[in-house]
Structure formats: structure tokens, C-alpha cells
Write a protein that holds these residues in place. Structure first.
Motif, PDB file in Angstrom:
ATOM      1  N   LYS A   1       0.832  -1.211   0.000  1.00  0.00           N
ATOM      2  CA  LYS A   1       0.000   0.000   0.000  1.00  0.00           C
ATOM      3  C   LYS A   1       0.865   1.258   0.000  1.00  0.00           C
ATOM      4  N   GLU A   2       1.867   1.269   0.868  1.00  0.00           N
ATOM      5  CA  GLU A   2       2.733   2.439   0.991  1.00  0.00           C
ATOM      6  C   GLU A   2       3.536   2.674  -0.288  1.00  0.00           C
ATOM      7  N   LEU A   3       4.044   1.580  -0.860  1.00  0.00           N
ATOM      8  CA  LEU A   3       4.833   1.697  -2.085  1.00  0.00           C
ATOM      9  C   LEU A   3       3.975   2.163  -3.260  1.00  0.00           C
ATOM     10  N   ALA A   4       2.769   1.601  -3.370  1.00  0.00           N
ATOM     11  CA  ALA A   4       1.857   1.998  -4.454  1.00  0.00           C
ATOM     12  C   ALA A   4       1.505   3.477  -4.343  1.00  0.00           C
ATOM     13  N   ARG A   5       1.320   3.941  -3.109  1.00  0.00           N
ATOM     14  CA  ARG A   5       1.000   5.353  -2.908  1.00  0.00           C
ATOM     15  C   ARG A   5       2.180   6.247  -3.309  1.00  0.00           C
ATOM     16  N   LYS A   6       3.388   5.841  -2.912  1.00  0.00           N
ATOM     17  CA  LYS A   6       4.578   6.627  -3.251  1.00  0.00           C
ATOM     18  C   LYS A   6       4.818   6.645  -4.760  1.00  0.00           C
ATOM     19  N   MET A   7       4.559   5.504  -5.410  1.00  0.00           N
ATOM     20  CA  MET A   7       4.756   5.420  -6.852  1.00  0.00           C
ATOM     21  C   MET A   7       3.568   5.991  -7.626  1.00  0.00           C
ATOM     22  N   ASP A   8       2.495   6.337  -6.899  1.00  0.00           N
ATOM     23  CA  ASP A   8       1.255   6.848  -7.500  1.00  0.00           C
ATOM     24  C   ASP A   8       0.675   5.846  -8.504  1.00  0.00           C
ATOM     25  N   VAL A   9       0.587   4.602  -8.055  1.00  0.00           N
ATOM     26  CA  VAL A   9       0.024   3.519  -8.872  1.00  0.00           C
ATOM     27  C   VAL A   9      -1.396   3.247  -8.384  1.00  0.00           C
ATOM     28  N   ALA A  10      -2.355   3.417  -9.269  1.00  0.00           N
ATOM     29  CA  ALA A  10      -3.761   3.236  -8.887  1.00  0.00           C
ATOM     30  C   ALA A  10      -4.167   1.767  -8.918  1.00  0.00           C
ATOM     31  N   VAL A  11      -5.129   1.432  -8.055  1.00  0.00           N
ATOM     32  CA  VAL A  11      -5.751   0.113  -8.058  1.00  0.00           C
ATOM     33  C   VAL A  11      -7.020   0.184  -8.903  1.00  0.00           C
ATOM     34  N   GLU A  12      -7.175  -0.765  -9.822  1.00  0.00           N
ATOM     35  CA  GLU A  12      -8.395  -0.860 -10.631  1.00  0.00           C
ATOM     36  C   GLU A  12      -9.370  -1.763  -9.875  1.00  0.00           C
ATOM     37  N   VAL A  13     -10.365  -1.171  -9.236  1.00  0.00           N
ATOM     38  CA  VAL A  13     -11.301  -1.933  -8.421  1.00  0.00           C
ATOM     39  C   VAL A  13     -12.542  -2.273  -9.242  1.00  0.00           C
ATOM     40  N   CYS A  14     -12.900  -3.560  -9.267  1.00  0.00           N
ATOM     41  CA  CYS A  14     -14.045  -4.047 -10.039  1.00  0.00           C
ATOM     42  C   CYS A  14     -14.996  -4.774  -9.088  1.00  0.00           C
ATOM     43  N   PRO A  15     -15.888  -4.036  -8.419  1.00  0.00           N
ATOM     44  CA  PRO A  15     -16.688  -4.600  -7.334  1.00  0.00           C
ATOM     45  C   PRO A  15     -17.527  -5.808  -7.715  1.00  0.00           C
ATOM     46  N   ILE A  16     -18.283  -5.700  -8.821  1.00  0.00           N
ATOM     47  CA  ILE A  16     -19.198  -6.778  -9.185  1.00  0.00           C
ATOM     48  C   ILE A  16     -18.426  -8.038  -9.547  1.00  0.00           C
ATOM     49  N   SER A  17     -17.344  -7.902 -10.269  1.00  0.00           N
ATOM     50  CA  SER A  17     -16.512  -9.045 -10.630  1.00  0.00           C
ATOM     51  C   SER A  17     -16.015  -9.764  -9.373  1.00  0.00           C
ATOM     52  N   ASN A  18     -15.517  -8.998  -8.399  1.00  0.00           N
ATOM     53  CA  ASN A  18     -14.997  -9.605  -7.175  1.00  0.00           C
ATOM     54  C   ASN A  18     -16.078 -10.345  -6.409  1.00  0.00           C
ATOM     55  N   GLN A  19     -17.301  -9.816  -6.460  1.00  0.00           N
ATOM     56  CA  GLN A  19     -18.395 -10.490  -5.762  1.00  0.00           C
ATOM     57  C   GLN A  19     -18.845 -11.747  -6.505  1.00  0.00           C
ATOM     58  N   VAL A  20     -19.063 -11.627  -7.817  1.00  0.00           N
ATOM     59  CA  VAL A  20     -19.550 -12.776  -8.597  1.00  0.00           C
ATOM     60  C   VAL A  20     -18.532 -13.913  -8.593  1.00  0.00           C
ATOM     61  N   LEU A  21     -17.238 -13.573  -8.633  1.00  0.00           N
ATOM     62  CA  LEU A  21     -16.202 -14.604  -8.629  1.00  0.00           C
ATOM     63  C   LEU A  21     -15.798 -15.015  -7.205  1.00  0.00           C
ATOM     64  N   LYS A  22     -16.635 -14.636  -6.249  1.00  0.00           N
ATOM     65  CA  LYS A  22     -16.626 -15.180  -4.891  1.00  0.00           C
ATOM     66  C   LYS A  22     -15.402 -14.817  -4.050  1.00  0.00           C
ATOM     67  N   LEU A  23     -14.891 -13.604  -4.247  1.00  0.00           N
ATOM     68  CA  LEU A  23     -13.873 -13.103  -3.335  1.00  0.00           C
ATOM     69  C   LEU A  23     -14.514 -12.450  -2.113  1.00  0.00           C
ATOM     70  N   VAL A  24     -15.723 -11.925  -2.293  1.00  0.00           N
ATOM     71  CA  VAL A  24     -16.433 -11.262  -1.201  1.00  0.00           C
ATOM     72  C   VAL A  24     -17.929 -11.375  -1.480  1.00  0.00           C
ATOM     73  N   SER A  25     -18.731 -11.533  -0.443  1.00  0.00           N
ATOM     74  CA  SER A  25     -20.179 -11.644  -0.653  1.00  0.00           C
ATOM     75  C   SER A  25     -20.886 -10.318  -0.389  1.00  0.00           C
ATOM     76  N   ASP A  26     -20.566  -9.661   0.718  1.00  0.00           N
ATOM     77  CA  ASP A  26     -21.155  -8.375   1.069  1.00  0.00           C
ATOM     78  C   ASP A  26     -20.138  -7.289   0.720  1.00  0.00           C
ATOM     79  N   LEU A  27     -20.477  -6.432  -0.227  1.00  0.00           N
ATOM     80  CA  LEU A  27     -19.506  -5.446  -0.716  1.00  0.00           C
ATOM     81  C   LEU A  27     -19.146  -4.388   0.327  1.00  0.00           C
ATOM     82  N   ARG A  28     -19.896  -4.320   1.421  1.00  0.00           N
ATOM     83  CA  ARG A  28     -19.491  -3.436   2.512  1.00  0.00           C
ATOM     84  C   ARG A  28     -18.202  -3.939   3.159  1.00  0.00           C
ATOM     85  N   ASN A  29     -17.911  -5.243   2.957  1.00  0.00           N
ATOM     86  CA  ASN A  29     -16.698  -5.838   3.523  1.00  0.00           C
ATOM     87  C   ASN A  29     -15.554  -5.918   2.519  1.00  0.00           C
TER      88      ASN A  29
END
Length: 501
Positions: free
Chosen positions: A386-414
Motif C-alpha cells: 500500500k505504501e509503495l503503491a502510494r509513493k509510486m502513485d500507482v492506482a488500483v483498478e477496483v471491479c466490485p461486481i466481478s470480485n463479488q460474482v467470482l466469490k472473493l467477497v459476498s457483502d460489498l461493505r466488507n
């Protein structure tokens, strides 16, 4: 939109902080700490004008209504939540909102599958065969295709439709091309099952989309569908498989890249305010080291031949069952050794398994100077990353629905992105494979992120920063980015004014 300076009182709080044994905290201290926390969030440094403040209040009230629903959409599987989302005034507002760029989208999952079925499968010379695993395969051919293992005899679809109910047949094709099911928890009990079905759906689309005339039409329709969802720029992760002609002849990757240029030129002639699109060439992470070397060499050649449309390189496929990035280090070091700049956009951290070689992919992606991190679901567990990505200014591409459908998380609040958003980690919202999930463009994913990640803290300023980030962290040149952000903010101001009417 620079970083907001910490107010003097906050500095005093930090410098003079001492434990309060008396149990009587200073209310001013409490308020200062709360302001400090809000300032760190995505959108915390954005100053809204008077019109934006009015819209923000309206949005806040709409958000309260959705928060009070008996079934809160981000807490429900997307296949069940979709009708609830589409009835929401918040979703309606997000559809109208200019969303900037979609930076994490895959080639064969851009276009709603109804277009593939209702348009493409009705074209002349389209054949289908039914496979042993109950899926289907399509092929365009001037004559009867040769028999294929584990598949029925090829049948001309026009002939088949004369014998069967077309509606039922089309619906069966749609089911083959998406993951949608009314009971996703039963249909997909674990990640192994859902990923197998996910990859199978891509294979079904393959024979349709790689037919050369369809390939061009598909790209055009993909741009159109994202444009209609108020997206002005797209970066497509593309395998660039050989397309084929009716007589069976195969086309090269150069043909595909030229086709992309041609389609984009045609599309922008019709929609001049569409900024454009670029290709991130991808290969499957299951390949071996020699194949990876060849793939990177091919990427460097494409970068040289098509600098305007070629953005860079990435590996795709399920991360947990693929090879870790470090395995490919010889291939990934080639551009640097040859003095060639080949930008990387690595999928990394799309896993919930900690301490494995794959779990190291995010660190390795940063060591290989990745431009962005695809998914980064595991990032919250890696403080150094996290710290290195912030220093390098590297963004995370977050894909909420994909992560839920492919069963990484069930409740997106978590979802771990809720933590990243609260910390102001560089982030963009994207949709990964919207056609596979029944989503459209970016709006469904923006709703899930806005409602699920930020709770009541996320507001119009959050959205404005996320939208602006999508251009800021794109592969476009700094000059083009500057103009694009200016154009985006004009659209944004128009959206704010019209939404207040």
C-alpha cells in the motif's frame, strides 16, 4: 485539485496528543480527529462549488433511502440485487453522470450478450454445435465445417431455428454466454466452480467474436455501449487471437490492431466527443517461460508498430491457479534490457489466499514498475505494498461486481477497497467483464462502490475524484490527459446543472 492542507488545529492535535486519563475528552479534539479522517478519504481534498453542494445534499437524501431498503443491494449477490439497483434514483443519477474512462475491461466481455445472440447468431453462415459439457460452440463457415471432438455435428443456425422455438433457443445461448443464474449460491458453491463456468462462457463467445466482420462490429458496439453509459474513453485488455474469414483464412495480430484503429476512427467520426480507446495486449498466465519471452517480444513489436493505440502488456486468467509474476521475470526484464519502454498493467492481488507465491504478485508488479494494479483485492493485507503503491502513485483498478460474482467477497461493505477508499489510496472503478455479469458499462459498478464501500461518508466529492482519477491514471499522454480532464469537467458541470433542474 491538490492535496488539502491539514488545518492548524489538526496539527496541534497531532503534536500535543496525550492520553486522557480523566475520561473527559475535549470535544474540539474529537471534531478535529473526525475532520482529519474525512480529509484522508477519496474525495477529501475536493472542494465542491455551490451547485455541487446542492446536488450533494440531494444525493445524500437519495442515498439514505437506499440505505433503508429491506435488502441493501451491495449486501446481496449482484444477480439478485440488479433489479433493486435499477429501481434506485441513485443509480439513475449515476447513469447520467459522466464517468470518464473504463480502464479495466476485457475484450470478449464488453458487449451485452443479447446483441451477440439477437444480432450475430442471426447472420448468414453461422453454425452451432452442442458440446459434451452442455455448452455450445459457434463458427462462421462458407460450407459445412469439419466435425470436432466432444461436439455434435455442426448445424446451420438458420435451419435449426426453422425446427425449434427461436426464443427458447436464444435464451439457451444467452445462458451459455453469461454467468447469470437465479440461485448463484447453489450454482456456484466455490471459486473453482464459478471460474470454470466463467472461462467456459468466454470460449462460447470466441467463435462469434473472432469472425473478422463480427470482430469489427463487436468493437464498435462495445464502444457504443460504454459511450451510452457516459464513458468517454476505454482501455481494452485484449488477447488479440487470430480472427478468421468465411473461407477459414486466419488474420494476424497486426490485422486486429489495424481493425481497432479503423473502427475507432469510424466511431469517433460519429461521436466526436468520445476520446478514444487503447489496447492492453494480454496473454494467459498459464503459459511457460519461453512462451512468455515470445509474448513480450510480440508486445514490443506491437508497441513499435501501433504506438497510438497500443497501451501495454498484462497477464490474464485466474491468478490463484496461474503462474506468479516472478516466474516470468526473465521475459518482463526484456524491454528494460533492450532500452524499450513497454508499460505494464498487471492483474495482481485478485486473491483471498494469503502468504502464497501468487499473494506476492502485487509487490512484484510494483517492482516491475506496473502502471496500475488490476483488482488489488489483497492489498489491504499488505501495508508495504500500500505504501509503495502510494509513493509510486500507482492506482488500483477496483471491479466490485466481478470480485463479488467470482466469490472473493459476498457483502460489498466488507470489500477491502472500503479500507483503501478511507485511506485515500489511488483508485479507479471499472467493470472487468460486464457482459458476463449482466452489468452495463460502468454504472452498476459505480453504484456498488458508491453505496457499498463508502457508506454515508462517500459523497459527490468522492465520485468526482474517482471519475477524474480514471483519466489521470490512464495510459494517455500528459498533454492529452490535461485536455481530457478539462473536457470531462465541462461535462461534469453540465451534469450537475441539469440534475438540479
Amino acid at each position: 485539485m491538490g492535496v488539502r492542507k491539514v488545518p492548524g488545529l489538526l496539527c496541534v492535535v497531532l503534536l500535543c496528543w496525550t492520553p486522557l486519563c480523566c475520561g473527559r475528552p475535549d470535544p474540539r479534539q474529537r471534531e478535529a480527529l473526525m475532520k482529519m479522517e474525512l480529509a484522508r478519504e477519496i474525495g477529501g481534498s475536493v472542494v465542491l462549488n455551490e451547485k455541487e453542494k446542492l446536488l450533494d445534499e440531494k444525493l445524500h437524501q437519495l442515498k439514505l433511502q437506499d440505505m433503508a431498503l429491506p435488502e441493501f443491494p451491495p449486501a446481496v449477490h449482484f444477480f439478485k440485487a440488479k433489479p433493486l439497483i435499477e429501481q434506485s434514483p441513485v443509480f439513475s443519477l449515476l447513469q447520467r453522470m459522466p464517468k470518464g474512462a473504463a480502464l479495466h475491461v476485457h475484450d470478449f466481455a464488453m458487449v451485452g450478450v443479447e446483441w451477440l445472440v439477437k444480432n450475430v447468431t442471426y447472420r448468414e453462415n453461422c453454425y452451432v454445435c452442442f458440446k459434451d459439457d452442455r455448452s455450445v460452440q459457434f463458427l462462421f463457415s462458407a460450407g459445412q465445417p469439419k466435425p470436432q471432438g466432444h461436439c455434435s455435428t455442426w448445424i446451420l443456425l438458420r435451419t435449426l431455428r426453422e425446427k425449434l422455438n427461436s426464443t427458447e433457443l436464444d435464451n439457451s445461448f444467452i445462458r451459455n454466454l453469461t454467468l447469470f443464474t437465479e440461485d448463484p449460491d447453489t450454482a456456484y458453491p466455490d471459486q473453482d466452480v464459478v471460474w470454470k463456468r466463467f472461462e467456459q462462457a468466454f470460449l462460447v463467445a470466441y467463435g462469434l467474436v473472432t469472425y473478422a466482420p463480427v470482430f469489427k462490429d463487436y468493437l464498435y458496439e462495445g464502444f457504443r455501449q460504454f459511450y451510452m453509459d457516459n464513458v468517454m474513453y476505454v482501455e481494452v485488455r485484449a488477447l488479440l487471437p487470430p480472427t478468421y474469414e468465411l473461407d477459414g483464412r486466419r488474420n494476424s495480430k497486426d490485422w486486429s490492431m489495424r481493425a481497432c484503429q479503423e473502427v475507432l476512427h469510424r466511431f469517433r467520426a460519429q461521436y466526436p466527443d468520445f476520446l478514444g480507446a487503447r489496447i492492453i495486449f494480454t496473454v494467459h498466465r498459464g503459459i511457460n517461460e519461453t512462451e512468455a519471452v515470445n509474448a513480450v517480444k510480440e508486445a514490443m513489436t506491437l508497441q513499435r508498430n501501433f504506438p497510438d493505440i497500443m497501451a501495454g502488456f498484462d497477464f490474464v486468467g485466474r491468478e490463484d491457479s496461474g503462474r506468479p509474476l516472478w516466474y516470468f521475470r526473465e521475459a518482463l526484464e526484456l524491454p528494460e534490457e533492450q532500452g524499450i519502454r513497454l508499460p505494464y498493467f498487471f492483474h495482481a492481488g485478485e486473491t483471498d489466499t494469503e502468504g502464497t507465491d501468487v499473494d506476492q504478485n502485487m509487490m512484484d508488479a510494483l517492482l516491475f514498475n506496473t502502471s496500475r494494479i488490476g483488482h488489488g483485492f489483497a492489498m489491504a493485507r499488505h501495508p508495504v505494498v500500500k505504501e509503495l503503491a502510494r509513493k509510486m502513485d500507482v492506482a488500483v483498478e477496483v471491479c466490485p461486481i466481478s470480485n463479488q460474482v467470482l466469490k472473493l467477497v459476498s457483502d460489498l461493505r466488507n470489500h477491502p477497497a472500503a479500507v483503501l477508499m478511507a485511506e485515500g489510496q489511488p483508485m479507479v472503478i471499472s467493470s472487468d467483464d460486464p457482459a458476463m455479469f449482466g452489468a452495463t458499462g460502468l454504472s452498476h459498478d459505480f453504484y456498488q462502490a458508491f453505496m457499498g464501500f463508502g457508506g454515508m461518508n462517500s459523497n459527490l466529492a468522492t465520485l468526482k475524484e474517482l471519475v477524474t482519477n480514471s483519466i489521470r491514471y490512464s495510459s494517455l499522454s500528459s498533454t492529452v490527459k490535461e485536455k481530457a480532464i478539462a473536457d470531462l469537467l465541462v461535462k461534469w458541470d453540465k451534469f450537475v446543472s441539469e440534475t438540479l433542474l
